[in-house]
Design a protein around this motif. Structure first.
Motif, PDB file in Angstrom:
ATOM      1  N   TYR A 176      28.436  15.794 -45.488  1.00 32.67           N
ATOM      2  CA  TYR A 176      27.237  16.381 -44.889  1.00 32.67           C
ATOM      3  C   TYR A 176      26.107  16.709 -45.861  1.00 32.67           C
ATOM      4  CZ  TYR A 176      29.508  16.887 -40.384  1.00 32.67           C
ATOM      5  OH  TYR A 176      30.113  16.639 -39.193  1.00 32.67           O
ATOM      6  N   MET A 177      26.390  16.950 -47.122  1.00 35.85           N
ATOM      7  CA  MET A 177      25.359  17.398 -48.062  1.00 35.85           C
ATOM      8  C   MET A 177      24.214  16.397 -48.169  1.00 35.85           C
ATOM      9  SD  MET A 177      25.830  18.072 -52.083  1.00 35.85           S
ATOM     10  CE  MET A 177      24.437  18.189 -53.151  1.00 35.85           C
ATOM     11  N   PRO A 178      22.978  16.844 -47.888  1.00 36.72           N
ATOM     12  CA  PRO A 178      21.838  15.929 -47.996  1.00 36.72           C
ATOM     13  C   PRO A 178      21.431  15.713 -49.453  1.00 36.72           C
ATOM     14  CG  PRO A 178      21.078  18.109 -47.380  1.00 36.72           C
ATOM     15  CD  PRO A 178      22.575  18.174 -47.432  1.00 36.72           C
ATOM     16  N   LEU A 179      21.155  14.455 -49.815  1.00 37.24           N
ATOM     17  CA  LEU A 179      20.710  14.128 -51.162  1.00 37.24           C
ATOM     18  C   LEU A 179      19.218  13.808 -51.193  1.00 37.24           C
ATOM     19  CD1 LEU A 179      23.701  11.866 -52.234  1.00 37.24           C
ATOM     20  CD2 LEU A 179      23.327  14.272 -52.785  1.00 37.24           C
ATOM     21  N   THR A 180      18.774  13.002 -50.213  1.00 38.88           N
ATOM     22  CA  THR A 180      17.358  12.652 -50.098  1.00 38.88           C
ATOM     23  C   THR A 180      16.989  12.530 -48.623  1.00 38.88           C
ATOM     24  OG1 THR A 180      17.745  10.265 -50.184  1.00 38.88           O
ATOM     25  CG2 THR A 180      17.294  11.368 -52.289  1.00 38.88           C
ATOM     26  N   ILE A 181      15.694  12.643 -48.361  1.00 36.97           N
ATOM     27  CA  ILE A 181      15.124  12.393 -47.038  1.00 36.97           C
ATOM     28  C   ILE A 181      14.166  11.211 -47.226  1.00 36.97           C
ATOM     29  CG2 ILE A 181      13.726  13.303 -45.135  1.00 36.97           C
ATOM     30  CD1 ILE A 181      16.264  14.918 -45.448  1.00 36.97           C
ATOM     31  N   SER A 182      14.297  10.198 -46.384  1.00 37.82           N
ATOM     32  CA  SER A 182      13.415   9.045 -46.524  1.00 37.82           C
ATOM     33  C   SER A 182      12.871   8.609 -45.165  1.00 37.82           C
ATOM     34  CB  SER A 182      14.149   7.886 -47.204  1.00 37.82           C
ATOM     35  OG  SER A 182      15.258   7.486 -46.439  1.00 37.82           O
ATOM     36  N   VAL A 183      11.734   7.921 -45.230  1.00 33.47           N
ATOM     37  CA  VAL A 183      11.102   7.394 -44.020  1.00 33.47           C
ATOM     38  C   VAL A 183      10.879   5.896 -44.220  1.00 33.47           C
ATOM     39  CG1 VAL A 183       9.115   7.536 -42.470  1.00 33.47           C
ATOM     40  CG2 VAL A 183       9.889   9.588 -43.660  1.00 33.47           C
ATOM     41  N   SER A 184      11.345   5.120 -43.253  1.00 34.40           N
ATOM     42  CA  SER A 184      11.101   3.677 -43.262  1.00 34.40           C
ATOM     43  C   SER A 184      10.179   3.351 -42.091  1.00 34.40           C
ATOM     44  CB  SER A 184      12.423   2.914 -43.132  1.00 34.40           C
ATOM     45  OG  SER A 184      12.956   3.082 -41.833  1.00 34.40           O
ATOM     46  N   ASN A 185      10.015   2.082 -41.802  1.00 35.95           N
ATOM     47  CA  ASN A 185       9.178   1.681 -40.668  1.00 35.95           C
ATOM     48  C   ASN A 185       9.760   2.094 -39.321  1.00 35.95           C
ATOM     49  OD1 ASN A 185       7.245   0.515 -42.289  1.00 35.95           O
ATOM     50  ND2 ASN A 185       8.260  -1.480 -42.271  1.00 35.95           N
ATOM     51  N   ARG A 186      11.070   2.303 -39.285  1.00 39.41           N
ATOM     52  CA  ARG A 186      11.734   2.626 -38.018  1.00 39.41           C
ATOM     53  C   ARG A 186      12.412   3.979 -37.973  1.00 39.41           C
ATOM     54  NH1 ARG A 186      15.607  -2.202 -37.497  1.00 39.41           N
ATOM     55  NH2 ARG A 186      14.664  -3.124 -39.313  1.00 39.41           N
ATOM     56  N   ASP A 187      12.849   4.488 -39.130  1.00 39.25           N
ATOM     57  CA  ASP A 187      13.713   5.670 -39.131  1.00 39.25           C
ATOM     58  C   ASP A 187      13.271   6.752 -40.106  1.00 39.25           C
ATOM     59  OD1 ASP A 187      15.624   4.436 -37.395  1.00 39.25           O
ATOM     60  OD2 ASP A 187      16.431   3.349 -39.109  1.00 39.25           O
ATOM     61  N   LEU A 188      13.633   7.967 -39.751  1.00 37.27           N
ATOM     62  CA  LEU A 188      13.636   9.100 -40.668  1.00 37.27           C
ATOM     63  C   LEU A 188      15.110   9.265 -41.033  1.00 37.27           C
ATOM     64  CD1 LEU A 188      12.449  11.664 -42.021  1.00 37.27           C
ATOM     65  CD2 LEU A 188      12.787  12.827 -39.839  1.00 37.27           C
TER      66      LEU A 188
END
Length: 160
Positions: A52-64
């Protein structure tokens, strides 16, 4: 676009102190039963953290995306009804999950926000993502305004 999730000082200290205590208890245990219980606790808690631990948050053309150690949680940009920054004072109480152990993740509840799932490392870096189906996610990363503004401007999502 990708932003790193940084753990708060409290989260780092809590994780380190608890690990040291558990490892010391394991080292000084005489009973096979206590060794088994402490070992199982360490394994389960660390496995949950890796999942569960989040490492990064990213945004692509379709998804967060919430990029975690073992798995990535993807939220379709089409499903997002609103996104906005949160103040740390707006965050609620943990129902099930971590409240500092390798970050903040799991189910939380708040009087104002209601029920939501959280993935963040520092309470000051949070934003809320509301989906069309009523689900809510509180996410956090370095430069959260960048992610929020990017999604709002690029995908024309109105604020709540």
């Amino acid at each position: 676009m990708k932003q790193k999730v940084r753990l708060s000082t409290f989260s780092i200290m809590l994780t380190g102190i608890v690990l040291v205590i558990l490892l010391c208890a394991l080292y000084f245990s005489d009973s096979p039963v206590s060794i088994s219980i402490i070992s199982a606790t360490i394994i389960v808690w660390c496995a949950l953290s890796l999942y569960y631990m989040p490492l990064t948050i990213s945004v692509s053309n379709r998804d967060l995306s919430v990029n975690r150690t073992i798995r990535t949680k993807r939220i379709s940009l089409r499903e997002i009804s609103s996104i906005e920054r949160l103040q740390a004072t707006m965050l609620g109480w943990r129902v099930f999950g971590s409240d500092g152990w390798f970050g903040y993740w799991g189910w939380y509840r708040d009087k104002t926000l209601g029920k939501y799932f959280a993935y963040y490392g520092n309470e000051d870096d949070c934003f809320i993502v509301r989906l069309n189906n009523g689900k809510q996610y509180v996410l956090g990363c370095d430069n959260p305004d960048t992610i929020v503004n990017y999604i709002k401007s690029r995908y024309l999502i109105e604020t709540a």
